[in-house]
Design an enzyme around this catalytic site. Structure first.
Site, PDB file in Angstrom:
ATOM      1  N   LYS A  71       0.872  -1.185   0.000  1.00 17.11           N
ATOM      2  CA  LYS A  71       0.000   0.000   0.000  1.00 17.11           C
ATOM      3  C   LYS A  71       0.901   1.225   0.000  1.00 17.11           C
ATOM      4  O   LYS A  71       2.015   1.178   0.505  1.00 17.11           O
ATOM      5  CB  LYS A  71      -0.869   0.021   1.267  1.00 17.11           C
ATOM      6  CG  LYS A  71      -2.091   0.888   1.145  1.00 17.11           C
ATOM      7  CD  LYS A  71      -3.242   0.134   0.519  1.00 17.11           C
ATOM      8  CE  LYS A  71      -4.445   0.995   0.269  1.00 17.11           C
ATOM      9  NZ  LYS A  71      -5.632   0.195  -0.113  1.00 17.11           N
ATOM     10  N   ASP A 105      -7.149   4.234  -4.329  1.00 16.48           N
ATOM     11  CA  ASP A 105      -7.773   4.105  -3.008  1.00 16.48           C
ATOM     12  C   ASP A 105      -8.393   5.485  -2.746  1.00 16.48           C
ATOM     13  O   ASP A 105      -8.703   6.200  -3.715  1.00 16.48           O
ATOM     14  CB  ASP A 105      -6.733   3.707  -1.937  1.00 16.48           C
ATOM     15  CG  ASP A 105      -7.382   3.239  -0.637  1.00 16.48           C
ATOM     16  OD1 ASP A 105      -7.856   2.097  -0.576  1.00 16.48           O
ATOM     17  OD2 ASP A 105      -7.443   4.030   0.332  1.00 16.48           O
ATOM     18  N   GLY A 115     -20.194   6.726   3.333  1.00 14.32           N
ATOM     19  CA  GLY A 115     -19.300   7.069   2.233  1.00 14.32           C
ATOM     20  C   GLY A 115     -20.113   7.517   1.032  1.00 14.32           C
ATOM     21  O   GLY A 115     -21.338   7.276   0.955  1.00 14.32           O
ATOM     22  N   GLY A 140     -18.140   7.684  -2.145  1.00 13.26           N
ATOM     23  CA  GLY A 140     -17.104   7.595  -3.171  1.00 13.26           C
ATOM     24  C   GLY A 140     -17.305   6.362  -4.030  1.00 13.26           C
ATOM     25  O   GLY A 140     -18.412   5.821  -4.147  1.00 13.26           O
ATOM     26  N   ASN A 141     -16.210   5.899  -4.605  1.00 19.22           N
ATOM     27  CA  ASN A 141     -16.264   4.771  -5.539  1.00 19.22           C
ATOM     28  C   ASN A 141     -16.947   3.541  -4.925  1.00 19.22           C
ATOM     29  O   ASN A 141     -17.852   2.955  -5.514  1.00 19.22           O
ATOM     30  CB  ASN A 141     -14.826   4.445  -5.984  1.00 19.22           C
ATOM     31  CG  ASN A 141     -14.753   3.183  -6.805  1.00 19.22           C
ATOM     32  OD1 ASN A 141     -14.731   2.077  -6.257  1.00 19.22           O
ATOM     33  ND2 ASN A 141     -14.753   3.307  -8.110  1.00 19.22           N
ATOM     34  N   VAL A 142     -16.515   3.170  -3.745  1.00 21.85           N
ATOM     35  CA  VAL A 142     -17.030   1.922  -3.149  1.00 21.85           C
ATOM     36  C   VAL A 142     -18.491   2.083  -2.731  1.00 21.85           C
ATOM     37  O   VAL A 142     -19.355   1.254  -3.077  1.00 21.85           O
ATOM     38  CB  VAL A 142     -16.157   1.502  -1.935  1.00 21.85           C
ATOM     39  CG1 VAL A 142     -16.694   0.233  -1.303  1.00 21.85           C
ATOM     40  CG2 VAL A 142     -14.705   1.310  -2.362  1.00 21.85           C
ATOM     41  N   ALA A 143     -18.789   3.155  -2.011  1.00 26.20           N
ATOM     42  CA  ALA A 143     -20.140   3.358  -1.477  1.00 26.20           C
ATOM     43  C   ALA A 143     -21.177   3.436  -2.597  1.00 26.20           C
ATOM     44  O   ALA A 143     -22.235   2.792  -2.533  1.00 26.20           O
ATOM     45  CB  ALA A 143     -20.172   4.648  -0.650  1.00 26.20           C
TER      46      ALA A 143
HETATM   47  P1  NDP Z   1     -13.177   7.625  -2.443  1.00 26.98           P
HETATM   48  O1  NDP Z   1     -12.101   8.631  -2.323  1.00 26.98           O
HETATM   49  O2  NDP Z   1     -13.825   7.386  -3.746  1.00 26.98           O
HETATM   50  O3  NDP Z   1     -14.349   7.963  -1.387  1.00 26.98           O
HETATM   51  C1  NDP Z   1     -14.086   8.074  -0.029  1.00 26.98           C
HETATM   52  C2  NDP Z   1     -15.374   8.458   0.661  1.00 26.98           C
HETATM   53  O4  NDP Z   1     -15.209   8.318   2.055  1.00 26.98           O
HETATM   54  C3  NDP Z   1     -15.746   9.926   0.409  1.00 26.98           C
HETATM   55  O5  NDP Z   1     -17.140  10.040   0.377  1.00 26.98           O
HETATM   56  C4  NDP Z   1     -15.160  10.615   1.630  1.00 26.98           C
HETATM   57  O6  NDP Z   1     -15.803  11.830   1.991  1.00 26.98           O
HETATM   58  C5  NDP Z   1     -15.439   9.577   2.693  1.00 26.98           C
HETATM   59  N1  NDP Z   1     -14.521   9.767   3.811  1.00 26.98           N
HETATM   60  C6  NDP Z   1     -13.171   9.809   3.772  1.00 26.98           C
HETATM   61  N2  NDP Z   1     -12.681  10.043   4.989  1.00 26.98           N
HETATM   62  C7  NDP Z   1     -13.764  10.152   5.800  1.00 26.98           C
HETATM   63  C8  NDP Z   1     -13.916  10.389   7.191  1.00 26.98           C
HETATM   64  N3  NDP Z   1     -12.853  10.564   7.987  1.00 26.98           N
HETATM   65  N4  NDP Z   1     -15.180  10.425   7.704  1.00 26.98           N
HETATM   66  C9  NDP Z   1     -16.246  10.245   6.899  1.00 26.98           C
HETATM   67  N5  NDP Z   1     -16.169  10.032   5.568  1.00 26.98           N
HETATM   68  C10 NDP Z   1     -14.937   9.977   5.048  1.00 26.98           C
HETATM   69  O7  NDP Z   1     -12.568   6.271  -1.850  1.00 26.98           O
HETATM   70  P2  NDP Z   1     -13.038   4.768  -2.073  1.00 26.98           P
HETATM   71  O8  NDP Z   1     -14.520   4.707  -2.184  1.00 26.98           O
HETATM   72  O9  NDP Z   1     -12.206   4.190  -3.128  1.00 26.98           O
HETATM   73  O10 NDP Z   1     -12.577   4.106  -0.694  1.00 26.98           O
HETATM   74  C11 NDP Z   1     -13.444   4.014   0.439  1.00 26.98           C
HETATM   75  C12 NDP Z   1     -12.937   2.924   1.354  1.00 26.98           C
HETATM   76  O11 NDP Z   1     -12.912   1.675   0.649  1.00 26.98           O
HETATM   77  C13 NDP Z   1     -11.505   3.098   1.885  1.00 26.98           C
HETATM   78  O12 NDP Z   1     -11.431   2.530   3.180  1.00 26.98           O
HETATM   79  C14 NDP Z   1     -10.662   2.257   0.931  1.00 26.98           C
HETATM   80  O13 NDP Z   1      -9.453   1.858   1.525  1.00 26.98           O
HETATM   81  C15 NDP Z   1     -11.615   1.085   0.719  1.00 26.98           C
HETATM   82  N6  NDP Z   1     -11.393   0.281  -0.471  1.00 26.98           N
HETATM   83  C16 NDP Z   1     -11.335   0.832  -1.710  1.00 26.98           C
HETATM   84  C17 NDP Z   1     -11.161   0.033  -2.828  1.00 26.98           C
HETATM   85  C18 NDP Z   1     -11.173   0.578  -4.213  1.00 26.98           C
HETATM   86  O14 NDP Z   1     -11.082  -0.225  -5.147  1.00 26.98           O
HETATM   87  N7  NDP Z   1     -11.327   1.867  -4.432  1.00 26.98           N
HETATM   88  C19 NDP Z   1     -10.983  -1.416  -2.690  1.00 26.98           C
HETATM   89  C20 NDP Z   1     -11.153  -1.910  -1.350  1.00 26.98           C
HETATM   90  C21 NDP Z   1     -11.322  -1.074  -0.305  1.00 26.98           C
HETATM   91  P3  NDP Z   1     -15.071  13.262   1.753  1.00 26.98           P
HETATM   92  O15 NDP Z   1     -15.185  13.489   0.283  1.00 26.98           O
HETATM   93  O16 NDP Z   1     -15.868  14.216   2.591  1.00 26.98           O
HETATM   94  O17 NDP Z   1     -13.657  13.107   2.218  1.00 26.98           O
HETATM   95  O1  2IT Z   2      -7.961  -1.657  -0.511  1.00 25.75           O
HETATM   96  C1  2IT Z   2      -7.944  -2.153  -1.657  1.00 25.75           C
HETATM   97  O2  2IT Z   2      -8.109  -3.370  -1.836  1.00 25.75           O
HETATM   98  C2  2IT Z   2      -7.760  -1.258  -2.797  1.00 25.75           C
HETATM   99  N1  2IT Z   2      -7.690  -0.056  -2.601  1.00 25.75           N
HETATM  100  C3  2IT Z   2      -7.607  -1.820  -4.173  1.00 25.75           C
HETATM  101  C4  2IT Z   2      -6.229  -2.342  -4.396  1.00 25.75           C
HETATM  102  C5  2IT Z   2      -5.912  -2.758  -5.811  1.00 25.75           C
HETATM  103  O3  2IT Z   2      -4.726  -3.034  -6.042  1.00 25.75           O
HETATM  104  O4  2IT Z   2      -6.795  -2.808  -6.675  1.00 25.75           O
END
Ligand code: NDP
Ligand code: 2IT
Length: 450
Positions: A128, A168, A239, A241-244
């Protein structure tokens, strides 16, 4: 022969060495409780001192990112890549750009990534990286300039068969594009050195959707196991973002009623449930909006509540998809008091240790992110294989593969997490995920010697 270790000895050793790395110690503690009994029962694992070696990163790269922003001012950020374990394949895991990024956060993420990647069954090690750079409110040009400066240093440490970063938090398609462009200019060759790339330059269909969709595929497997279904269930998601957003969309497609999204500034509550149209609008627009949730509220897609989290809302299923330690003990109590029956993590380590304990004691379904959010990295593994073969598979083929991988992770967790002699057939998904991943990783390490 190495000395015999046990839970306390190993944890004390790590605690003394890394006492200020709270997130890292939290992640390690979560795993040790489940794996040390397996370790203690296995003479070969002990002889190879496997547990300590699994907990310690093989290599940590630190660098200073000095860069000139679009106004001609010099800015200085910190950059890291934690290359945790490569016994199963190239280091693999995302990059995070967030002001809270520090070594402890990246070490916890890299450590968990190794277990997650082991569960996918694909040949990937774990790593990471990221930076304390805060991209919020920055111009597109500043983002590009920062990504280029970050990659100027990172590029010498990565490679398609060495270490393959991805996205991420705050690292999405745009950032991966800029990072990849700089890598290509400096190295003068095409290779699958990053995943999450654009479809025009080696990216894979379904990668963007994979984490959120995979989470709901896992939920579907849990529901099947419990003779129930997603249809008709009320679901809270945190959330935005991408995941939510992709989790929410897939849950709605499966007939669930998703009543919340959130971000660091507050909550969007949709009492009647979000429509798929609203969620698709958010997916198309979230990357270039200051706050996509208040914009959705302005469009009557939900009610905005500042400084609130979703966990006080009555629901059957909770999907925390924002960040680590976002769901605290009181939040867990509120969920349980309101009858929540399943918590599946989309984010990495979103539930605190105390929250997890409450869920496990209440014997509701609790699935740790290393199992339920593994769909993203699994699709990254499929992107790597497509890059190696210089081809691009069709979306429906990849979606089927994702589904099959999530089902198989679910099965691994069930096999290792079911309680012997328990008439209620409770599945401890945390224990199942930790043990299934540990066995695979430990066996790979033993086979390769010290
Ligand atoms: P994004 O940047 O797309 O979205 C992150 C979201 O989380 C935003 O809505 C952000 O709000 C919110 N957020 C961040 N920090 C906080 C906080 N302290 N309190 C409340 N809300 C918060 O990220 P992802 O959707 O990609 O990632 C979300 C989670 O999923 C992370 O834990 C990441 O490690 C995990 N993950 C991601 C993967 C991927 O493929 N992308 C794979 C597996 C896990 P704001 O805009 O206000 O900061
Ligand atoms: O937390 C995770 O699994 C990710 N952010 C995705 C990692 C990846 O290499 O696709």
């Amino acid at each position: 022969m190495a000395q015999k270790s046990n839970f306390e000895e190993i944890y004390t050793f790590l605690n003394e060495k890394f006492s200020d790395e709270t997130e890292y110690l939290q992640a390690v503690h979560e795993v040790l409780e489940d794996i040390v009994p397996i370790y203690n029962a296995n003479e070969v694992y002990k002889a190879f001192d496997i547990v300590k070696r699994i907990c310690m990163p093989e290599r940590i790269i630190y660098f200073t990112v000095s860069w000139m922003n679009s106004e001609g001012n010099v800015e200085i950020n910190q950059g890291w890549r934690v290359q945790h374990n490569s016994a199963m394949g190239p280091y693999k895991g995302g990059l995070r750009f967030h002001h809270t990024v520090n070594l402890s956060v990246l070490k916890f993420l890299a450590f968990e990534q190794c277990f997650k990647n082991a569960l996918t069954g694909l040949p990937m090690g774990g790593g990471k990286g990221g930076s304390d750079f805060n991209p919020k409110g920055r111009s597109d040009r500043d983002i590009m300039l920062f990504c280029q400066a970050f990659m100027r240093e990172l590029q010498r440490h990565i490679g398609a068969n060495t270490d393959v970063p991805a996205g991420d938090i705050n690292v999405g398609a745009r950032e991966i594009g800029y990072l990849y462009g700089e890598y290509r200019r400096l190295n003068n060759r095409f290779e699958g050195v990053l995943t999450g790339k654009g479809l025009e330059f080696g990216g894979s269909y379904v990668r963007t959707e994979a984490t959120g969709f995979g989470l709901v595929y896992f939920l579907e497997a849990v529901c099947k196991q419990k003779n129930t279904e997603i249809e008709g269930k009320t679901i809270t998601v945190s959330g935005a973002g991408n995941v939510a957003l992709h989790a929410a969309l897939k849950a709605v497609e499966k007939g669930g009623k998703v009543i919340s999204l959130s971000n660091s500034r507050g909550l969007l509550h949709a009492a009647e449930g979000f429509t798929d149209k609203a969620l698709k609008w958010a997916i198309d627009n979230h990357a270039n909006r200051e706050n996509v949730l208040t914009d959705m509220a302005d469009k009557n897609m939900g009610e905005w509540v500042s400084d609130k989290k979703p966990w006080h809302l009555k629901c059957d299923i909770a999907l925390p998809c924002a960040t680590q330690n976002e769901l605290l003990e009181d939040d867990a109590k509120a969920l349980l008091d309101n009858g929540c029956k399943m918590v599946l993590e989309g984010a990495n380590m979103p539930c605190t240790n105390k929250a997890q304990t409450l869920f496990l004691d209440a014997k509701i379904v609790y699935v740790p992110g290393k199992a339920s959010n593994a769909g993203g990295v699994a699709l990254s593994g499929l992107e790597m294989s497509q890059n190696a073969m210089f081809n691009q598979r069709k979306a429906n083929v990849l979606d089927d593969q994702l589904y099959a991988i999530m089902e198989s992770i679910h099965q691994r967790c069930v096999d290792e997490g079911k309680s012997v002699g328990d008439e209620n057939h409770y599945i401890d998904y945390m224990k199942g995920a930790n043990i299934a991943a540990f066995r695979r990783l430990a066996d790979a390490m033993v086979a390769q010697g010290v």
